[in-house]
Write an enzyme that holds these catalytic residues in place. Structure first.
Site, PDB file in Angstrom:
ATOM      1  CG  PHE A 124      -1.998   0.952   1.268  1.00 17.73           C
ATOM      2  CD1 PHE A 124      -3.042   0.863   0.369  1.00 17.73           C
ATOM      3  CD2 PHE A 124      -2.018   1.971   2.206  1.00 17.73           C
ATOM      4  CE1 PHE A 124      -4.089   1.775   0.403  1.00 17.73           C
ATOM      5  CE2 PHE A 124      -3.068   2.889   2.236  1.00 17.73           C
ATOM      6  CZ  PHE A 124      -4.094   2.796   1.339  1.00 17.73           C
ATOM      7  CG  ASP A 193      -1.655  -2.131   7.097  1.00 16.47           C
ATOM      8  OD1 ASP A 193      -2.809  -2.469   7.423  1.00 16.47           O
ATOM      9  OD2 ASP A 193      -1.345  -0.976   6.751  1.00 16.47           O
ATOM     10  CE1 TYR A 218     -10.628   3.609   6.097  1.00 16.25           C
ATOM     11  CE2 TYR A 218      -9.769   4.537   8.132  1.00 16.25           C
ATOM     12  CZ  TYR A 218      -9.615   4.243   6.791  1.00 16.25           C
ATOM     13  OH  TYR A 218      -8.456   4.567   6.157  1.00 16.25           O
ATOM     14  CE  LYS A 219      -8.927   0.725   4.231  1.00 18.42           C
ATOM     15  NZ  LYS A 219      -7.471   0.645   4.198  1.00 18.42           N
ATOM     16  NE  ARG A 366     -10.577  -1.534  -3.806  1.00 14.27           N
ATOM     17  CZ  ARG A 366     -10.045  -0.936  -2.730  1.00 14.27           C
ATOM     18  NH1 ARG A 366      -8.877  -1.344  -2.265  1.00 14.27           N
ATOM     19  NH2 ARG A 366     -10.652   0.063  -2.140  1.00 14.27           N
TER      20      ARG A 366
HETATM   21  C1  LIG Z   1      -6.793   1.678   4.430  1.00 13.97           C
HETATM   22  C2  LIG Z   1      -5.364   1.423   4.684  1.00 13.97           C
HETATM   23  C3  LIG Z   1      -4.620   2.312   5.449  1.00 13.97           C
HETATM   24  C4  LIG Z   1      -5.299   3.550   5.942  1.00 13.97           C
HETATM   25  O1  LIG Z   1      -4.562   4.361   6.754  1.00 13.97           O
HETATM   26  P1  LIG Z   1      -5.268   5.642   7.400  1.00 13.97           P
HETATM   27  O2  LIG Z   1      -4.256   6.128   8.350  1.00 13.97           O
HETATM   28  O3  LIG Z   1      -6.537   5.198   8.026  1.00 13.97           O
HETATM   29  O4  LIG Z   1      -5.576   6.606   6.322  1.00 13.97           O
HETATM   30  C5  LIG Z   1      -3.291   2.013   5.682  1.00 13.97           C
HETATM   31  N1  LIG Z   1      -2.735   0.880   5.183  1.00 13.97           N
HETATM   32  C6  LIG Z   1      -3.442   0.008   4.434  1.00 13.97           C
HETATM   33  C7  LIG Z   1      -2.803  -1.234   3.916  1.00 13.97           C
HETATM   34  C8  LIG Z   1      -4.766   0.264   4.154  1.00 13.97           C
HETATM   35  O5  LIG Z   1      -5.464  -0.577   3.403  1.00 13.97           O
END
Ligand SMILES: *Cc1c(COP(=O)(O)O)cnc(C)c1O
Length: 407
Positions: A124, A193, A218-219, A366
């Site tokens: 990411f 992560d 939040y996901k 997606r």
């Molecule tokens: C969604 C996501 C984030 C999000 O980070 P925020 O600090 O909430 O913006 C980080 N890493 C991965 C792999 C994600 O999918």
């Protein structure tokens, strides 16, 4: 698979009862819960109660009286139950980005002779930005390798291996136990992560021997937009690591207002400042719902829905979609991605017709698979809508030439 088959699968679905626990609008098929989960019905009442009774009536007394001060550790312990961690190993705090920074910096500082963070170049991007910044600050370096050849980058100078369990574009599920063991054998710490895996499948941090982890609220976890994130530090490492953001909430006795810093024992040393109590209330109501769900059943249904989606799309070669997720279900997280030359237009036209997925550059459509509220009929109907969009050329509308700020 016909719609009648899907009706039958829904009838037999042990998770079907969870659908009514989410406040989803009528007429929407939501295939984006991997980006922003919908609200649990209980969230509004939970946040309302905190506002009126705890904040309103209790005022500042609620830090003690309503358990606000314990909330980061309390909700952390609940999340631990979803990710194979033990009590006292997870705390809720900040955002995923900030937590990643804290843990990456702590890991590098704890391995002074090993100034390299190793990651895969498809990770990411934001995680890589943060790792790069943390490394620069500490006189270290971020080393990237192609995912398939990651381990070739693992030498005695690597202090931390940083990976994401499920790839955000393709949905590829990485081999967490194998890669963690390789990192450990080379003397490096591992930081995973879980943003795209926790809540979508059982995660076994302890069993895999993972040192550190972060994840998003939040996901798949449905904690609400900008929900607080969480972090995990394996119990045996907690006394060895220290946070680079040593705010008062990580102090042994914040209300002593002492002139010098002493970190509290345990994972709470990775808190920084005052927790977001309103957001924590929404997240906690969602996590409580998750604790009722059998994650093995969630995973089985996720695989079945993913197979259905792939099968239905591939039964219509005229759509021109190419699978960009691993075909083998065991190597896929809980999303299915396809490429299409006009992917952005396809997604926008779908959204206009009530089927919400998302677009990721350069050409990915997606679709998140969220078994607690997505039915087999939803997937069937979404593919019918997709066929309608492409059949009618709705994805070629000039309105889709310019992209919105959030895709
Ligand atoms: C969604 C996501 C984030 C999000 O980070 P925020 O600090 O909430 O913006 C980080 N890493 C991965 C792999 C994600 O999918």
């Amino acid at each position: 698979m016909t719609r009648a088959d899907c009706v039958e699968l829904d009838r037999q679905d042990p998770l079907a009862g969870f659908r009514s626990r989410f406040a989803l609008p009528e007429g929407v098929i939501y295939l984006d819960g991997n980006s922003l989960g919908p609200p649990p019905v209980a969230a509004a009442a939970a946040v309302g109660r905190v506002i009126s009774a705890e904040w309103g009536d209790g005022l500042i007394r609620s830090w003690n009286g309503a358990g606000w001060i314990e909330a980061p550790a309390r909700v952390g312990d609940k999340i631990a139950g979803l990710i194979g961690a033990g009590p006292g190993e997870v705390v809720v705090a900040d955002s995923t980005s900030v937590n990643l920074f804290k843990l990456a910096a702590a890991a590098l500082s704890a391995r002074p002779g090993r100034p390299v963070i190793l990651s895969d170049e498809e990770n990411f991007p934001s995680d890589l930005y943060i790792a790069e910044g943390a490394a620069r600050m500490l006189g270290a370096e971020l080393r990237l390798r192609p995912r398939r050849r990651l381990l070739e980058g693992l030498g005695p100078e690597v202090g931390l291996v940083l990976l994401t369990q499920v790839d955000f574009r393709s949905g590829e599920l990485l081999d967490m136990p194998g890669l963690t063991a390789a990192a450990r054998a080379a003397g490096a710490l591992s930081l995973w992560d879980l943003s795209h895996s926790a809540g979508a499948m059982p995660v076994h941090l302890r069993a895999a021997g993972v040192d550190l982890a972060v994840g998003c609220g939040y996901k798949f976890l449905n904690g609400g937009p900008g929900a607080p994130a969480y972090l995990y530090v394996a119990a045996h490492l907690q006394s060895e690591l220290s946070s680079p953001i040593q705010g008062w909430f990580s102090h042994r006795d914040p209300f002593a207002f002492a002139g010098s810093y002493q970190a509290v024992a345990g994972v709470e040393r990775f808190l920084a400042g005052t927790p977001a109590i309103l957001s924590l209330a929404a997240l906690e109501s969602a996590v409580d719902l998750w604790l009722e769900a059998d994650l093995e059943a969630v995973r089985s249904k996720s695989v079945a829905l993913g197979e259905l989606l792939i099968g239905l799309v591939e039964s219509k070669p005229e759509l021109g979609l190419t699978l960009s997720s691993p075909r083998e279900a065991g190597r896929r997280g809980s999303q299915v991605s396809f490429t299409h030359p006009k992917a952005y237009g396809v997604i926008q036209a779908l959204i206009e017709r009530g089927v919400i997925g998302d677009f990721r550059p350069p050409h990915h459509l997606r679709f998140g698979i969220t078994p607690l509220y997505t039915s087999f009929c939803d997937v069937h109907d979404a593919v019918e809508t997709l066929a309608g969009v492409i059949g009618a050329g709705a994805h070629l509308d000039p309105r889709w030439e310019a992209r919105a700020r959030v895709t």
